[in-house]
Design an enzyme around this catalytic site. Structure first.
Site, PDB file in Angstrom:
ATOM      1  N   GLY A  49       0.856  -1.177   0.000  1.00  0.00           N
ATOM      2  CA  GLY A  49       0.000   0.000   0.000  1.00  0.00           C
ATOM      3  C   GLY A  49       0.892   1.228   0.000  1.00  0.00           C
ATOM      4  O   GLY A  49       2.073   1.141   0.357  1.00  0.00           O
ATOM      5  N   GLN A  54       3.101  10.030   1.205  1.00  0.00           N
ATOM      6  CA  GLN A  54       4.408   9.366   1.255  1.00  0.00           C
ATOM      7  C   GLN A  54       5.308   9.754   0.088  1.00  0.00           C
ATOM      8  O   GLN A  54       6.520   9.538   0.144  1.00  0.00           O
ATOM      9  CB  GLN A  54       4.246   7.843   1.302  1.00  0.00           C
ATOM     10  CG  GLN A  54       3.626   7.364   2.610  1.00  0.00           C
ATOM     11  CD  GLN A  54       3.528   5.848   2.631  1.00  0.00           C
ATOM     12  OE1 GLN A  54       2.602   5.273   2.094  1.00  0.00           O
ATOM     13  NE2 GLN A  54       4.521   5.206   3.233  1.00  0.00           N
ATOM     14  N   CYS A 107       6.400   0.024   7.292  1.00  0.00           N
ATOM     15  CA  CYS A 107       5.980   1.185   6.514  1.00  0.00           C
ATOM     16  C   CYS A 107       7.141   1.661   5.647  1.00  0.00           C
ATOM     17  O   CYS A 107       8.275   1.734   6.123  1.00  0.00           O
ATOM     18  CB  CYS A 107       5.552   2.299   7.466  1.00  0.00           C
ATOM     19  SG  CYS A 107       4.992   3.787   6.625  1.00  0.00           S
ATOM     20  N   LEU A 108       6.835   1.976   4.389  1.00  0.00           N
ATOM     21  CA  LEU A 108       7.884   2.465   3.480  1.00  0.00           C
ATOM     22  C   LEU A 108       8.513   3.759   3.995  1.00  0.00           C
ATOM     23  O   LEU A 108       9.658   4.064   3.663  1.00  0.00           O
ATOM     24  CB  LEU A 108       7.305   2.706   2.082  1.00  0.00           C
ATOM     25  CG  LEU A 108       6.720   1.481   1.369  1.00  0.00           C
ATOM     26  CD1 LEU A 108       6.148   1.887   0.016  1.00  0.00           C
ATOM     27  CD2 LEU A 108       7.748   0.377   1.225  1.00  0.00           C
ATOM     28  N   HIS A 149      -3.939   1.304   8.074  1.00  0.00           N
ATOM     29  CA  HIS A 149      -2.572   1.847   8.041  1.00  0.00           C
ATOM     30  C   HIS A 149      -2.441   2.888   6.931  1.00  0.00           C
ATOM     31  O   HIS A 149      -1.916   3.987   7.155  1.00  0.00           O
ATOM     32  CB  HIS A 149      -1.582   0.689   7.828  1.00  0.00           C
ATOM     33  CG  HIS A 149      -0.161   1.115   7.644  1.00  0.00           C
ATOM     34  ND1 HIS A 149       0.839   0.727   8.503  1.00  0.00           N
ATOM     35  CD2 HIS A 149       0.433   1.893   6.697  1.00  0.00           C
ATOM     36  CE1 HIS A 149       1.994   1.270   8.093  1.00  0.00           C
ATOM     37  NE2 HIS A 149       1.770   1.966   6.994  1.00  0.00           N
ATOM     38  N   GLU A 150      -2.924   2.566   5.735  1.00  0.00           N
ATOM     39  CA  GLU A 150      -2.796   3.501   4.612  1.00  0.00           C
ATOM     40  C   GLU A 150      -3.625   4.759   4.843  1.00  0.00           C
ATOM     41  O   GLU A 150      -3.182   5.867   4.563  1.00  0.00           O
ATOM     42  CB  GLU A 150      -3.195   2.837   3.291  1.00  0.00           C
ATOM     43  CG  GLU A 150      -2.266   1.738   2.823  1.00  0.00           C
ATOM     44  CD  GLU A 150      -0.798   2.100   2.892  1.00  0.00           C
ATOM     45  OE1 GLU A 150      -0.433   3.265   2.635  1.00  0.00           O
ATOM     46  OE2 GLU A 150       0.013   1.224   3.238  1.00  0.00           O
ATOM     47  N   HIS A 153      -2.199   7.489   6.938  1.00  0.00           N
ATOM     48  CA  HIS A 153      -1.265   8.408   6.274  1.00  0.00           C
ATOM     49  C   HIS A 153      -1.958   9.670   5.772  1.00  0.00           C
ATOM     50  O   HIS A 153      -1.331  10.716   5.632  1.00  0.00           O
ATOM     51  CB  HIS A 153      -0.601   7.725   5.075  1.00  0.00           C
ATOM     52  CG  HIS A 153       0.543   6.826   5.439  1.00  0.00           C
ATOM     53  ND1 HIS A 153       1.671   7.264   6.074  1.00  0.00           N
ATOM     54  CD2 HIS A 153       0.723   5.492   5.241  1.00  0.00           C
ATOM     55  CE1 HIS A 153       2.514   6.249   6.246  1.00  0.00           C
ATOM     56  NE2 HIS A 153       1.956   5.158   5.758  1.00  0.00           N
TER      57      HIS A 153
HETATM   58 ZN    ZN Z   1       2.902   3.355   5.832  1.00  0.00          ZN
END
Ligand code: ZN
Length: 189
Positions: A49, A54, A107-108, A149-150, A153
């Site tokens: 995701g 991000q 997480c990225l 989670h997404e 953001h």
């Molecule tokens: Zn994340």
């Protein structure tokens, strides 16, 4: 095809509430490009995701991969290209079960780490899709966690904010070595 730089924890954009998108904006060619950029970046970084903040774009749009259910505590071995990807715009989430369920999240924007986070196990989400049409989805288990989670953001939140027990925050290598599958892994309970 454009892979964008993923910004990391500490960058102020990750802490903003992103702007909602108008129908006109959703249907503009720039948004198709943005979706493609998000997709390319997510694939390159091997995420399941990614949210626009991000890549430093403070808009309420995210891609959420919904991998086939895997057993708790198991890594998903599925091939990424087979995973259905939802485009989620201007979402609203409601917990439809108060029961919390914990998963190890990564997480990225927080590379190299993972942490144990408890979230509602079943949710209902309303959002607009890539064409601007309203959608409703009910998700449970790990898919509910990925989704939440997404969407976090888009509201300036990172999973680390939700790690209740800081001893359950670990580098990936140490996690594999010392935590996964041991009595220190709450998922094994
Ligand atoms: Zn994340």
């Amino acid at each position: 095809m454009a892979v964008k730089e993923v910004i990391r924890m500490g960058h102020p954009t990750l802490r903003l509430t992103a702007e909602t998108m108008s129908l006109e904006e959703i249907q503009a060619p720039e948004t198709s490009e943005l979706i493609q950029d998000l997709f390319d970046t997510m694939q390159k970084e091997q995420g399941i995701g990614i949210a626009a903040p991000q890549i430093n774009i403070s808009k309420q749009i995210a891609l959420v991969g919904l991998p086939p259910e895997v057993e708790e505590g198991e890594e998903d071995q599925g091939e990424e290209e087979d995973i259905p990807i939802l485009v989620v715009i201007n979402p609203k989430i409601e917990a439809i079960e108060e029961t919390l369920q914990g998963f190890w999240e990564g997480c990225l924007s927080v590379p190299g780490l993972r942490g144990f986070v408890k979230r509602p196990r079943k949710i209902k989400a309303n959002f607009l899709d890539a064409s601007g049409a309203p959608q409703e989805i009910i998700l449970e288990g790990f898919l509910a966690t990925i989704f939440q989670h997404e969407i976090d953001h888009l509201f300036g939140k990172l999973y680390v904010d939700r790690v209740e027990d800081p001893t359950l925050l670990s580098y990936n290598e140490e996690f594999e070595k010392h935590i996964a599958g041991t009595e220190n892994d709450p998922e094994e309970d």
